[in-house]
Write a protein that holds these residues in place. Structure first.
Motif, PDB file in Angstrom:
ATOM      1  N   MET A  19       0.795  -1.317  -0.113  1.00 39.96           N
ATOM      2  CA  MET A  19      -0.261   0.124  -0.561  1.00 39.96           C
ATOM      3  C   MET A  19       0.835   1.290   0.234  1.00 39.96           C
ATOM      4  SD  MET A  19      -2.753   1.193   2.707  1.00 39.96           S
ATOM      5  CE  MET A  19      -1.650   1.161   3.974  1.00 39.96           C
ATOM      6  N   MET A  20       0.517   1.857  -1.024  1.00 41.55           N
ATOM      7  CA  MET A  20       0.919   3.850  -0.553  1.00 41.55           C
ATOM      8  C   MET A  20       0.661   4.570  -0.300  1.00 41.55           C
ATOM      9  SD  MET A  20       2.986   3.478  -4.324  1.00 41.55           S
ATOM     10  CE  MET A  20       1.926   3.299  -5.875  1.00 41.55           C
ATOM     11  N   GLN A  21       0.945   5.166   1.137  1.00 39.77           N
ATOM     12  CA  GLN A  21       0.347   6.448   1.723  1.00 39.77           C
ATOM     13  C   GLN A  21       1.022   7.874   1.456  1.00 39.77           C
ATOM     14  OE1 GLN A  21       1.315   3.636   5.415  1.00 39.77           O
ATOM     15  NE2 GLN A  21      -0.750   4.068   4.890  1.00 39.77           N
ATOM     16  N   ALA A  22       0.942   8.476   1.799  1.00 44.22           N
ATOM     17  CA  ALA A  22       1.318   9.671   2.092  1.00 44.22           C
ATOM     18  C   ALA A  22       0.551  10.423   2.703  1.00 44.22           C
ATOM     19  CB  ALA A  22       0.831  10.959   0.747  1.00 44.22           C
ATOM     20  N   PHE A  23       1.774  11.042   3.933  1.00 40.91           N
ATOM     21  CA  PHE A  23       1.577  11.829   5.321  1.00 40.91           C
ATOM     22  C   PHE A  23       1.698  12.709   4.609  1.00 40.91           C
ATOM     23  CE2 PHE A  23       1.368   7.662   8.048  1.00 40.91           C
ATOM     24  CZ  PHE A  23       1.363   6.734   7.278  1.00 40.91           C
ATOM     25  N   ILE A  24       1.052  13.639   5.013  1.00 40.18           N
ATOM     26  CA  ILE A  24       1.111  15.185   5.533  1.00 40.18           C
ATOM     27  C   ILE A  24       0.665  16.186   6.079  1.00 40.18           C
ATOM     28  CG2 ILE A  24      -0.867  17.753   3.873  1.00 40.18           C
ATOM     29  CD1 ILE A  24      -1.254  14.849   2.235  1.00 40.18           C
ATOM     30  N   SER A  25       1.861  16.908   6.414  1.00 45.60           N
ATOM     31  CA  SER A  25       1.870  17.525   7.674  1.00 45.60           C
ATOM     32  C   SER A  25       2.812  19.018   7.347  1.00 45.60           C
ATOM     33  CB  SER A  25       2.914  16.969   8.593  1.00 45.60           C
ATOM     34  OG  SER A  25       3.474  17.457   9.580  1.00 45.60           O
ATOM     35  N   GLN A  26       2.239  19.927   7.709  1.00 49.53           N
ATOM     36  CA  GLN A  26       2.980  21.705   7.692  1.00 49.53           C
ATOM     37  C   GLN A  26       4.458  21.883   8.737  1.00 49.53           C
ATOM     38  OE1 GLN A  26       1.178  23.838   5.387  1.00 49.53           O
ATOM     39  NE2 GLN A  26       0.077  21.495   5.300  1.00 49.53           N
ATOM     40  N   GLN A  27       4.364  20.625   9.719  1.00 52.00           N
ATOM     41  CA  GLN A  27       5.887  20.713  10.426  1.00 52.00           C
ATOM     42  C   GLN A  27       6.436  19.192   9.843  1.00 52.00           C
ATOM     43  OE1 GLN A  27       3.785  22.163  13.934  1.00 52.00           O
ATOM     44  NE2 GLN A  27       6.013  23.420  14.084  1.00 52.00           N
ATOM     45  N   ILE A  28       6.970  18.422   9.439  1.00 47.73           N
ATOM     46  CA  ILE A  28       7.786  17.639   8.890  1.00 47.73           C
ATOM     47  C   ILE A  28       9.521  17.380   9.643  1.00 47.73           C
ATOM     48  CG2 ILE A  28       8.545  15.425   7.518  1.00 47.73           C
ATOM     49  CD1 ILE A  28       6.785  16.692   4.826  1.00 47.73           C
ATOM     50  N   VAL A  29       9.053  17.185  10.593  1.00 45.57           N
ATOM     51  CA  VAL A  29      10.667  16.570  11.340  1.00 45.57           C
ATOM     52  C   VAL A  29      11.829  15.699  10.862  1.00 45.57           C
ATOM     53  CG1 VAL A  29      11.447  17.350  13.658  1.00 45.57           C
ATOM     54  CG2 VAL A  29       9.149  17.762  13.432  1.00 45.57           C
ATOM     55  N   THR A  30      12.608  16.714   9.868  1.00 45.03           N
ATOM     56  CA  THR A  30      13.982  15.396   9.271  1.00 45.03           C
ATOM     57  C   THR A  30      14.895  16.479   9.786  1.00 45.03           C
ATOM     58  OG1 THR A  30      14.487  16.905   7.741  1.00 45.03           O
ATOM     59  CG2 THR A  30      12.435  15.927   7.234  1.00 45.03           C
ATOM     60  N   SER A  42      17.194  17.214   9.224  1.00 44.67           N
ATOM     61  CA  SER A  42      18.179  18.994   8.847  1.00 44.67           C
ATOM     62  C   SER A  42      17.418  20.226   9.286  1.00 44.67           C
ATOM     63  CB  SER A  42      18.864  18.773   7.187  1.00 44.67           C
ATOM     64  OG  SER A  42      17.671  18.378   6.634  1.00 44.67           O
ATOM     65  N   ALA A  43      15.748  20.456   8.948  1.00 43.92           N
ATOM     66  CA  ALA A  43      14.993  21.006   8.974  1.00 43.92           C
ATOM     67  C   ALA A  43      13.721  20.685   9.397  1.00 43.92           C
ATOM     68  CB  ALA A  43      15.303  21.655   7.444  1.00 43.92           C
ATOM     69  N   ILE A  44      12.942  21.361   9.694  1.00 40.61           N
ATOM     70  CA  ILE A  44      11.231  21.170   9.555  1.00 40.61           C
ATOM     71  C   ILE A  44      10.277  21.912   8.070  1.00 40.61           C
ATOM     72  CG2 ILE A  44       9.112  21.880  11.243  1.00 40.61           C
ATOM     73  CD1 ILE A  44      11.459  22.187  13.293  1.00 40.61           C
ATOM     74  N   ARG A  45      10.147  21.196   7.496  1.00 37.77           N
ATOM     75  CA  ARG A  45       9.107  21.691   6.531  1.00 37.77           C
ATOM     76  C   ARG A  45       7.708  21.162   5.928  1.00 37.77           C
ATOM     77  NH1 ARG A  45      11.148  18.332   1.040  1.00 37.77           N
ATOM     78  NH2 ARG A  45       8.892  19.458   0.403  1.00 37.77           N
ATOM     79  N   PRO A  46       6.827  21.661   5.171  1.00 37.28           N
ATOM     80  CA  PRO A  46       5.708  21.253   5.155  1.00 37.28           C
ATOM     81  C   PRO A  46       6.145  20.652   3.783  1.00 37.28           C
ATOM     82  CG  PRO A  46       5.961  23.456   4.231  1.00 37.28           C
ATOM     83  CD  PRO A  46       7.512  22.869   4.609  1.00 37.28           C
ATOM     84  N   GLY A  47       5.149  19.418   3.482  1.00 36.90           N
ATOM     85  CA  GLY A  47       4.870  18.518   2.953  1.00 36.90           C
ATOM     86  C   GLY A  47       4.097  17.378   3.026  1.00 36.90           C
TER      87      GLY A  47
END
Ligand SMILES: [Zn+2]
Length: 447
Positions: free
Chosen positions: A1-12, A14-19
């Motif tokens: 199954m393919m999923q897309a977890f959407i968030s304004q604050q993805i915590v990677t 190196s950075a916090i980004r939307p996506g």
């Protein structure tokens, strides 16, 4: 199954980004902008920040043998409630202690069908099992734990320097870390001699019975042995800031030394612990507010690598709550379900970011357990383990939020920031809006 977890604050890392974090069959395949989500992905859109699932490299699940204290079902449920998706279980308080392969197999059997999150095991180094270390490593433990002071439990003995010298060549050959409870018996004995007639209902008595020196001298011994035997030394639950200079020096020298501290040392302070409050009893003890701030500085400058819970529950009667006696109460603090808001609240006050939190509570504990590439980051190729976290929600800790076998914890009534909205394990929801999964998708992480 393919999923897309959407968030304004993805915590990677190196950075916090939307996506959107793209996931295929439980594994992260990439991060993209929301408008770029390829066709065929199921959209999962919770409000809140998307953190990597937290990794607790120091927890006592206590099964088999002392399931009446906690156990796989309740520990992994509490972990899921707290945003943790990976637990590395300590080799003691369960029975048999994980000091031989047969005991590891017994733990594996006991875990079957009960786990909401993933787990792995630490092995134990006791005073008689040097020959068992390499077989344990081959059987899949992620490293080893030893005690320099009495652990206070049957079937797991402390090790002295001579016994360590027998075990360390075996341990070094495994290439795995040695996690050390760093308090030496001699300074503890010295302290005990000065406490005859002391009032054991007072927190100060407990504090004086476990002096900073016991930690500092143990850490100095372990650094010497690390230099001599060349193994990865990890100091668990550092409580005293007085050992930080020695630890910084060891790192400057290039020795493979890492250090953890725990939420209780970062949240509470000795001055504020009421007499008789044995829920706060742990070893080494919670020290002064000034000491606490020095631990925070060490987290900031990297002298301390990670935060692990040392979640160590017991039956309520063992805490001697009525009696309030620090001499006879069991030492150990229950925290896995609330560690995230506890640490985050203190981080907000001190200017740390969610990236720092993810590094200290997920990425670095995963690295300690040799799980880099699988666990601890939102990055391509990693397991799709997530904690959806509202960092601004205000909560007051109640019994209903603990989800442990026993609803006792020194954090009850604390006012904190942050709440876990959902927890995903390899793309599977194990907690959503207060409901736990009915299946048990957690498993032991393969070596
Ligand atoms: Zn522990």
């Amino acid at each position: 199954m393919m999923q897309a977890f959407i968030s304004q604050q993805i915590v990677t890392p190196s950075a916090i980004r939307p996506g959107a974090v793209l996931v295929d069959d439980g594994r992260i395949t990439g991060i993209c902008n929301e408008v770029e989500i390829p066709p065929g992905h199921r959209r999962i859109d919770h409000p809140g920040a998307l953190l990597p699932g937290l990794v607790d490299s120091h927890i006592h699940i206590n099964e088999p043998g002392r399931t009446e204290w906690e156990g796989f079902a309740t520990a992994t449920r509490a972990a899921a409630a707290g945003g943790y998706t990976t637990l590395i279980d300590m080799p003691l308080n369960c029975s048999p202690a994980t000091t031989a392969v047969a005991a590891l197999e017994a733990k594996r059997a006991a875990s079957q069908g009960k786990c909401l999150v993933d787990w792995a095991a630490w092995g134990g180094v006791s005073n008689h099992n040097a020959e068992d270390l390499e077989p344990l490593a081959h059987a899949g433990v992620r490293g080893f734990k030893c005690f320099l002071a009495e652990p206070g439990i049957d079937s797991f003995s402390r090790v002295n320097e001579a016994e360590l010298r027998t075990a360390l060549p075996h341990l070094a050959r495994t290439g795995l870390p040695l996690l050390v409870h760093a308090e030496l018996p001699e300074p503890l004995d010295r302290a005990a001699r000065n406490l005859t007639g002391a009032d054991w209902r007072r927190y100060e008595t407990w504090l004086r019975s476990r002096p900073d020196d016991a930690e500092v001298e143990a850490i100095r011994l372990m650094i010497r042995l690390c230099r001599e035997f060349n193994f990865h030394l990890h100091i668990v639950h550092l409580a005293t800031a007085q050992a930080l200079d020695d630890l910084r020096q060891a790192r400057t020298e290039g020795l493979p030394v890492t250090v953890e501290t725990c939420p209780h040392y970062l949240h509470f302070a000795a001055e504020e612990i009421p007499d008789g409050s044995t829920l706060h009893k742990c070893a080494p003890p919670i020290r002064s507010a000034e000491n606490r701030e020095q631990l925070w500085e060490a987290l900031r400058d990297g002298a301390i690598d990670l935060i692990a819970t040392d979640h160590s529950p017991c039956s309520p009667n063992m805490k001697r709550i009525e009696e309030g006696n620090f001499a006879t109460a069991w030492g150990g603090i229950s925290s896995v379900s609330v560690a995230l808001p506890v640490v985050w609240t203190a981080m907000r006050q001190r200017g740390f970011s969610l990236c720092d939190l993810a590094r200290l509570m997920s990425q670095q504990p995963a690295q300690l357990a040799g799980l880099t590439g699988k666990k601890g980051q939102i990055a391509e190729g990693y397991d799709a383990d997530f904690a959806v976290f509202d960092p601004d929600a205000k909560i007051i800790v109640t019994k209903e939020q603990l989800h442990t076998r026993h609803q006792i914890s020194p954090y009850l009534g604390e006012r904190l920031y942050g709440t876990v909205i959902a927890t995903y394990l390899r793309g599977v929801p194990v907690l959503t809006e207060g409901q736990f999964a009915e299946s048990a998708p957690g498993r032991e992480i393969p070596a």
